[in-house]
Design an enzyme around this catalytic site. Structure first.
Site, short mmCIF file in Angstrom:
data_model
loop_
_atom_site.label_atom_id
_atom_site.label_comp_id
_atom_site.label_asym_id
_atom_site.label_seq_id
_atom_site.Cartn_x
_atom_site.Cartn_y
_atom_site.Cartn_z
N SER A 65 31.87 42.06 41.70
CA SER A 65 31.88 43.42 42.30
C SER A 65 30.68 43.72 43.18
CB SER A 65 31.96 44.47 41.20
OG SER A 65 33.30 44.65 40.84
N LYS A 68 31.33 44.12 46.78
CA LYS A 68 31.91 45.37 47.31
C LYS A 68 30.91 46.13 48.19
CE LYS A 68 35.01 45.87 43.35
NZ LYS A 68 35.15 46.39 41.99
N TYR A 193 40.10 38.80 49.22
CA TYR A 193 39.30 39.54 48.22
C TYR A 193 38.77 38.59 47.13
CZ TYR A 193 38.29 42.70 44.31
OH TYR A 193 37.68 43.34 43.26
N TYR A 245 29.90 50.96 37.51
CA TYR A 245 31.21 51.34 36.96
C TYR A 245 31.15 52.73 36.33
CZ TYR A 245 31.30 46.18 36.95
OH TYR A 245 31.18 44.86 37.27
N VAL A 263 31.15 41.51 37.19
CA VAL A 263 31.53 40.97 35.88
C VAL A 263 31.04 39.55 35.62
CG1 VAL A 263 33.53 42.39 35.27
CG2 VAL A 263 33.83 40.37 36.72
N1 GLN Z 1 36.75 40.05 41.03
C1 GLN Z 1 36.66 41.04 40.00
C2 GLN Z 1 37.93 41.86 39.90
O1 GLN Z 1 38.46 42.26 40.88
C3 GLN Z 1 35.49 41.93 40.25
C4 GLN Z 1 35.37 43.02 39.21
C5 GLN Z 1 33.97 43.32 38.80
O2 GLN Z 1 33.02 42.57 39.01
N2 GLN Z 1 33.87 44.42 38.11
O3 GLN Z 1 38.42 42.12 38.84
#
Ligand code: GLN
Length: 309
Positions: A65, A68, A193, A245, A263
């Site tokens: 994430s 992002k 993605y 989050y 994550v």
């Molecule tokens: N690639 C992960 C997903 O889309 C990223 C989520 C994350 O790091 N929270 O679920």
């Protein structure tokens, strides 16, 4: 300038480890389940290039994430603020990062912010290029520039592992396609993605990207403006309001710096005008943030009065 191992930082890691309970590595992406929950590393890079570190800083991890923030910055550079925010909103959610619920209950259906999966998918949709290889190369070029490391690439294995299992994200895409937020082929967007999430680096690279944001988009060595200050400001604001989050509020209170987690167990922090920080600790708490990483940031924030508030 080589990065110096720092014994005080090492002590603080040990304290953070003692004060956090275990945690679990993410396993919903099968390749991430192979991580060693005991791993931990941290690097801090100051604007003058001074770098201190502790732990096994050669360990590589995928951004997940954290990517992002970087695709948001690139999409803003490519498309401008007005167009990007016609596709995605500015508001935090109290929901997990992969939740679909607000897409259904909000009218018009538009993801609430670029740091949740739905919003990030809508932003990745805006990344320019003629094909997925073109577009991932465009993202990589940008990330390499921010990290000052032209060797950065993505892990094929982690990207494939997520692509093969990512049905929740597919559901978000189909929902958004139905409502006109995106208009490309879902599989194509998923391919891009998952590659973006699988971009791989170590905590030195991550700290260096963090310090670029700390310096409002400037390269710490050359002073070159790598991204517009306004784009850096927007990204840092999202890091504060939505970066951790549905624990972003508590993190703002306890730590009070712009930060983004993934994550994989990585966290990028940008202490405004002070330093960038890169952390890797794959044992996660229930929300999906590195448990030792969060505790270490709380300790550092308290000890060095890092909170912006
Ligand atoms: N690639 C992960 C997903 O889309 C990223 C989520 C994350 O790091 N929270 O679920």
């Amino acid at each position: 300038m080589p990065c110096q191992t720092n014994s005080e930082l090492n002590e603080l890691i040990l304290q953070a480890k003692r004060e956090t309970e275990g945690g679990r590595v993410a396993d919903y992406i099968p390749a991430l389940a192979k991580a060693n929950p005991a791993d931990f590393s941290v690097a801090i890079i100051h604007p003058d290039g001074l770098c201190i570190s502790a732990g096994d800083i050669d360990k590589k991890f995928t951004l997940q994430s954290i990517s992002k923030v970087l695709t948001l910055a690139l999409a803003l550079c490519d498309n401008g603020e007005k167009y990007v925010f016609s596709k995605v909103g500015y508001e935090p959610t109290g929901d997990p990062f992969n939740s679909i619920i607000k897409l259904e209950t909000n009218n018009p259906s538009k993801p609430l912010n670029p740091m949740i999966n739905a919003g990030a998918l809508a932003v990745t949709h805006l990344i320019k290029g003629d094909s997925v290889p073109d577009r991932i190369e465009h993202i990589l070029k940008f990330v390499r520039k921010l990290a000052g490391n032209d060797k950065i690439t993505y892990s094929k294995q982690v990207a494939e592992s997520e692509l093969a299992t990512s049905n929740l994200n597919r559901a978000l895409c189909y929902f958004m396609k139905q409502h006109g937020v995106i208009n490309e082929e879902v599989e194509e967007l998923m391919d891009l993605y998952t590659k973006q999430c699988a971009i791989e680096m170590d905590c030195l690279d991550l700290a260096r990207i963090g310090v670029v944001f700390s310096l409002d988009g400037k390269d710490p060595q050359s002073g070159e403006q790598l991204l517009p200050a306004e784009v850096a400001r927007l990204c840092k604001t999202f890091m504060v309001t939505c970066g951790m989050y549905n624990a972003s509020g508590e993190f703002a209170i306890r730590v009070g710096i712009p930060a983004k987690s993934g994550v994989s167990g990585a966290i990028m922090g940008s202490v405004p005008n002070q330093f960038g920080i890169g952390i890797y600790g794959p044992a996660l708490n229930d929300i999906g943030n590195s448990s030792t990483g969060i505790r270490l940031l709380e300790i550092l924030s308290e000890k060095y009065s890092l909170s912006m508030f």
